[in-house]
Write a protein that holds these residues in place. Structure first.
Motif, mmCIF file in Angstrom:
data_model
loop_
_atom_site.group_PDB
_atom_site.id
_atom_site.type_symbol
_atom_site.label_atom_id
_atom_site.label_comp_id
_atom_site.label_asym_id
_atom_site.label_seq_id
_atom_site.Cartn_x
_atom_site.Cartn_y
_atom_site.Cartn_z
ATOM 1 N N HIS B 11 0.817 -1.432 0.018
ATOM 2 C CA HIS B 11 0.040 -0.184 0.103
ATOM 3 C C HIS B 11 0.867 1.045 -0.034
ATOM 4 N N ASP B 14 2.826 2.584 3.353
ATOM 5 C CA ASP B 14 3.323 1.575 4.279
ATOM 6 C C ASP B 14 4.769 2.051 4.428
ATOM 7 N N HIS B 125 -0.446 -7.190 3.662
ATOM 8 C CA HIS B 125 0.923 -7.266 4.311
ATOM 9 C C HIS B 125 1.357 -8.430 4.238
#
Ligand SMILES: [Zn+2]
Lengths: 114, 215
Positions: B11, B14, B125
Motif C-alpha cells: 500500500h 506503508d 501485508h
C-alpha cells in the motif's frame, strides 16, 4: 449451515469458476444497530442475482474467513464468513454470523438465478 | 554500504510509516532505492478530512501522494505493480512471486525490505511478505540478498523475538514526517491528532524496527 471447512469450501468455489453464475452478496449491521447504539454508524449493501464470471476463487484466513473472486475486470470480496452450505439445487451459500448469531455478511453463488 | 535496496509493500503509505527514515538515511548515502508497491490502496476508507477523495478518485490521488512521498524520501525508482487493494492474498502466489522475482533479477539488490509474513496484521501485508520470501527462495541460498522484515502484530515479539535491528532515525525525522504528510488523504487527521498530543505520538516515529528473515 455448518462451520466453514476451508478445503471443502475451496472445492465448492472452484466449481463455479469460468462460467456465468449468479451472485448474492450482502453486508449488514442490522436495521437497529444505530438505534441500540447511538454512536454506531450503520451501513450496508447488497446485490442480488448479479451475473458474474470469475477465473479464480480463493478462501483465506483462520476463521472468520475471507473470500475473493477474480473477475475479468474486477473483484468480488467478502470478509467475516463463518458458515457454509450447499443447497439441494447446488447453490453455494456462505455466511458470516456475529457473536450473537446474527447474519452480518452473505456471499452466495448459483448456476440459476436465486 | 548497500549496493541497491528493493522495498516491496502493498500500500502507498506503508513505506512512509514503517521505513521512510531508514530509506532516507540510505538515500543520503547515495544508495539507489527501488520501491515496488503492489496496489494503489484503492479500498482505503480515509477520504480526507473533510473528504476530498471518493472511491473512484482515490487511486489517482494516492498515486500522486505516493510519488510525492518517494521524492521526499529519495526513492528514485517507483514501480506500481497494478494489483488491487485487499486482494493480494487471493492472487496466484506463483504469479506474485514471478513479478517480484523479475524485479530482483533486474535490480540485483543487496537488501530487500518487506513485511514479515504472518506478523503484519493486514492480509495484504502478510501476502506481500510471503510473496517476497517465495521469490527470494528461488535464488540459490548463497546468492540471496538479505531480507529485513517489518512486523507489528501484537504477538510478534512473543513468537519471533525482539527485532534484530532497532534504528534511530531522528536525523531524518523531518523527511519522515513530510513523507507521512504527503499521503494527505490517509494521514491528515492522524497527523493533526499527533501534533495536538505532541511528544509520544511523534517520538514513536523516531525508531524503526526490523527482523532479519532467516531460512
Ligand atoms: Zn498497508
Amino acid at each position: 449451515m455448518q462451520p466453514i471447512r476451508i478445503e471443502e469450501v475451496q472445492k465448492a468455489l472452484n466449481r463455479f469458476a469460468n462460467q456465468d453464475v449468479y451472485l448474492h452478496l450482502e453486508t449488514t449491521n442490522g436495521a437497529y444497530a444505530s438505534h441500540h447504539n447511538e454512536g454506531f454508524f450503520a451501513a450496508g449493501a447488497y446485490i442480488r442475482n448479479g451475473r458474474i464470471r470469475f477465473s479464480r476463487a480463493k478462501i483465506a484466513g483462520n476463521g472468520p474467513y475471507r473470500v475473493g473472486l477474480k473477475l475479468d475486470l474486477g473483484w468480488v470480496y467478502a470478509e467475516g464468513l463463518t458458515d457454509w452450505e450447499v443447497t439441494d439445487k447446488g447453490q453455494l451459500l456462505l455466511a458470516g454470523h456475529d457473536y450473537e448469531g446474527k447474519l452480518a455478511v452473505a456471499l452466495q453463488l448459483s448456476d440459476e438465478p436465486f | 554500504m548497500e549496493r541497491h535496496i528493493l522495498v516491496v509493500f502493498p500500500h502507498p503509505d506503508d513505506e512512509s510509516f514503517g521505513v521512510s527514515g531508514t530509506l532516507a538515511l540510505y538515500a543520503e548515502q547515495g544508495v539507489p532505492i527501488t520501491y515496488a508497491c503492489l496496489t494503489l490502496g484503492e479500498m482505503g476508507r480515509n477520504m480526507g478530512i473533510p473528504p476530498f477523495a471518493n472511491r473512484e478518485t482515490l487511486p489517482s490521488i494516492r498515486k500522486k501522494e505516493l510519488e510525492d512521498a518517494c521524492r521526499v524520501i529519495g526513492i528514485g525508482d517507483l514501480r506500481l505493480l497494478g494489483f488491487r487493494d485487499k486482494t493480494v492474498e487471493f492472487e496466484d502466489e506463483e504469479l506474485l512471486a514471478d513479478r517480484i522475482h523479475a524485479i530482483i533479477a533486474e535490480t540485483n539488490p543487496s537488501l530487500i525490505i518487506t513485511f514479515y509474513p504472518g506478523y503484519s496484521v493486514h492480509p495484504d501485508h502478510d501476502a506481500c511478505g510471503a510473496a517476497v520470501i517465495r521469490a527470494v527462495e528461488r535464488i540459490p541460498s548463497e546468492k540471496r540478498p538479505v531480507v529485513h522484515c517489518v512486523a507489528f502484530a501484537k504477538n510478534c515479539e512473543k513468537e519471533i523475538g525482539k527485532p534484530d535491528i532497532v534504528r534511530n532515525v531522528s536525523a531524518v525525522i523531518d523527511k519522515k514526517i513530510a513523507a507521512i504528510k504527503a499521503h494527505r488523504s490517509q494521514t491528515e487527521g492522524l497527523m493533526k491528532a499527533a501534533a495536538k498530543y505532541g511528544g509520544d505520538a511523534i517520538a514513536r516515529f523516531k525508531t524503526e524496527r526490523f527482523w532479519i528473515y532467516t531460512w
